[in-house]
Design a protein around this motif. Sequence first.
Motif, PDB file in Angstrom:
ATOM      1  N   THR A   1       5.972   6.154  10.262  1.00 54.74           N
ATOM      2  CA  THR A   1       5.368   5.683   9.023  1.00 54.74           C
ATOM      3  C   THR A   1       3.874   5.966   9.040  1.00 54.74           C
ATOM      4  O   THR A   1       3.172   5.631  10.011  1.00 54.74           O
ATOM      5  N   LEU A   2       3.384   6.577   7.976  1.00 54.04           N
ATOM      6  CA  LEU A   2       1.968   6.922   7.838  1.00 54.04           C
ATOM      7  C   LEU A   2       1.378   6.112   6.697  1.00 54.04           C
ATOM      8  O   LEU A   2       1.831   6.207   5.549  1.00 54.04           O
ATOM      9  N   LEU A   3       0.380   5.319   7.010  1.00 54.69           N
ATOM     10  CA  LEU A   3      -0.272   4.458   6.021  1.00 54.69           C
ATOM     11  C   LEU A   3      -1.445   5.195   5.384  1.00 54.69           C
ATOM     12  O   LEU A   3      -2.271   5.795   6.079  1.00 54.69           O
ATOM     13  N   ASP A   4      -1.506   5.151   4.051  1.00 54.23           N
ATOM     14  CA  ASP A   4      -2.601   5.790   3.323  1.00 54.23           C
ATOM     15  C   ASP A   4      -3.850   4.911   3.430  1.00 54.23           C
ATOM     16  O   ASP A   4      -3.829   3.752   3.027  1.00 54.23           O
ATOM     17  N   THR A   5      -4.926   5.438   4.006  1.00 53.46           N
ATOM     18  CA  THR A   5      -6.184   4.703   4.154  1.00 53.46           C
ATOM     19  C   THR A   5      -7.317   5.535   3.548  1.00 53.46           C
ATOM     20  O   THR A   5      -7.135   6.733   3.275  1.00 53.46           O
ATOM     21  N   PRO A   6      -8.502   4.930   3.338  1.00 53.11           N
ATOM     22  CA  PRO A   6      -9.637   5.698   2.807  1.00 53.11           C
ATOM     23  C   PRO A   6     -10.013   6.901   3.668  1.00 53.11           C
ATOM     24  O   PRO A   6     -10.617   7.863   3.182  1.00 53.11           O
ATOM     25  N   GLU A   7      -9.627   6.868   4.954  1.00 45.04           N
ATOM     26  CA  GLU A   7      -9.938   7.970   5.868  1.00 45.04           C
ATOM     27  C   GLU A   7      -8.782   8.953   6.009  1.00 45.04           C
ATOM     28  O   GLU A   7      -8.806   9.843   6.861  1.00 45.04           O
TER      29      GLU A   7
ATOM     30  N   PRO B   1       0.827  -1.215   0.000  1.00 47.45           N
ATOM     31  CA  PRO B   1       0.000   0.000   0.000  1.00 47.45           C
ATOM     32  C   PRO B   1       0.862   1.267   0.000  1.00 47.45           C
ATOM     33  O   PRO B   1       2.056   1.231   0.290  1.00 47.45           O
ATOM     34  N   VAL B   2       0.230   2.384  -0.322  1.00 48.15           N
ATOM     35  CA  VAL B   2       0.922   3.679  -0.320  1.00 48.15           C
ATOM     36  C   VAL B   2       1.191   4.097   1.126  1.00 48.15           C
ATOM     37  O   VAL B   2       0.335   3.956   2.004  1.00 48.15           O
ATOM     38  N   TYR B   3       2.389   4.605   1.374  1.00 47.04           N
ATOM     39  CA  TYR B   3       2.732   5.098   2.717  1.00 47.04           C
ATOM     40  C   TYR B   3       3.763   6.208   2.599  1.00 47.04           C
ATOM     41  O   TYR B   3       4.440   6.343   1.573  1.00 47.04           O
ATOM     42  N   ASN B   4       3.872   6.989   3.673  1.00 50.37           N
ATOM     43  CA  ASN B   4       4.875   8.060   3.749  1.00 50.37           C
ATOM     44  C   ASN B   4       5.621   7.950   5.068  1.00 50.37           C
ATOM     45  O   ASN B   4       5.119   7.358   6.036  1.00 50.37           O
ATOM     46  N   ILE B   5       6.793   8.522   5.087  1.00 49.06           N
ATOM     47  CA  ILE B   5       7.567   8.582   6.332  1.00 49.06           C
ATOM     48  C   ILE B   5       7.814  10.041   6.670  1.00 49.06           C
ATOM     49  O   ILE B   5       8.350  10.796   5.852  1.00 49.06           O
TER      50      ILE B   5
ATOM     51  N   PHE C   1     -10.314  -3.230  10.541  1.00 53.10           N
ATOM     52  CA  PHE C   1      -8.929  -3.699  10.394  1.00 53.10           C
ATOM     53  C   PHE C   1      -7.961  -2.559  10.684  1.00 53.10           C
ATOM     54  O   PHE C   1      -7.011  -2.719  11.459  1.00 53.10           O
ATOM     55  N   TYR C   2      -8.183  -1.398  10.056  1.00 57.89           N
ATOM     56  CA  TYR C   2      -7.273  -0.268  10.255  1.00 57.89           C
ATOM     57  C   TYR C   2      -7.245   0.181  11.719  1.00 57.89           C
ATOM     58  O   TYR C   2      -6.185   0.506  12.264  1.00 57.89           O
TER      59      TYR C   2
END
Length: 450
Positions: free
Chosen positions: A255-261, A246-250, A294-295
């Motif tokens: 670490t930040l996970l890209d979620t629908p929210e 999945p898409v993520y940033n640091i 899950f998130y």
Amino acid sequence: MRVHFIAIGGSAMHNLAIALRQKGYQVTGSDDTIFEPSKSRLDRYDLLPDAFGWFPEKITSDLDAIILGMHAKKDNPELLKAQELGVTIYSYPEFLYEQSKNKTRVVIGGSHGKTTITSMILHVLHYHDKDVDYMVGAQLEGFDTMVRLTEENDFMILEGDEYLSSPIDRRPKFHLYQPNIALVSGIAWDHINVFPTYENYVDQFRIFMNSIVNGGALVYNEEDAEVKQLAEAIEIPIRKFPYTTPVYNIEDGSTLLDTPEGEMPIEVFGAHNLSNLAGAKWVCQHMGVDEDDFYEAIASFKGASKRLEKIAENSTSVAYKDFAHSPSKVSATTKAVKEQYANKTVIACLELHTYSSLNAEFLKEYEGALNSADKAVVFYSPHAVKIKQLEEVSADQIESAFKRDDLIIYTNPDEFQTFLRQQDFTDTVLLLMSSGNYGGLDFDEVKSWF
């Protein structure tokens, strides 16, 4: 039911023994040696043998089952007695299948990531109070044992190891589970003492995929070319669910996970762990956990024991211990740490400890595995090479295999530890990768350096 364990002290075996005691079985066992923490845990449940060794007199015809561990040999006196009496003998995976054949079996396979993915799934289910049976290869926060068996739970989550089932059953463990839901995270040649060619190793995963029950589901990492090719070629009537990282940033070491929210901070890091998370999400959704739930749960997952486990930290520096030892795991773990701590010096230390890693021919697989580290160190014990009856490996061979001119190599544990003590760990990440302990490294002392 009366069950006797031959080689009860193993990590998996002693946890299964405890699980059966908790289920109400009469459990006994033997072993020629038992180390911690198995010894104390068996003692706590009154399962520690009175004496170490093998005692054929413990094997009687009124036993319902023998569970045979890999540590035992084919000529084990207790095994020979059991065969003579005709007592039913199970390998560890055979017995787990017997315990779960009326349940929905979820089996997590792959050369890497299977313990972490299994742990992620269990963490999410535990967070939402969903009780399942399970077998996982690491101790998890919030879980008393690595194995749980009940009569009433609908699901059984199994970490699907590709290593052999027992001394008298040469089939890989994960061939015996017949999953309703299976996941394959990746394929990277391992266990060369059992699978001497890459093609032979890959074939074990083809057999595993074909063992999924009709109407079942295969979740697979389509970023792994070998896995993708195998999955797409499978012709049995199952559903297939590919996943990608999945898409993520640091940002600032988080670490930040890209979620629908939107972006969500998570505790684990590294592309390999984000890929593991994507696979775990698919499996959880098949088990009735929706994406939002899950998130919510995975945000608090800190990792499986010994998998990028933070062991020390101060205001400028941090130390991690990781079970990584195969080339693909070493490479992924080192990359993940450097990516997470781009502005710090990464000292990566790898112990060559397994049969495969100490094989002169297999060493070539490690090319570039430590390239992400600022300072790379390899430790191995010539004594371990002799014990495993392998050809002697030289420092020149190791340097040549890793293709890194500044590689630091130690064969003496005292010299390796002196090297570590002399380091200035300011603005540094220390990464210790091994399935051993570097010839006796005191991890409590390591913590005192930070």
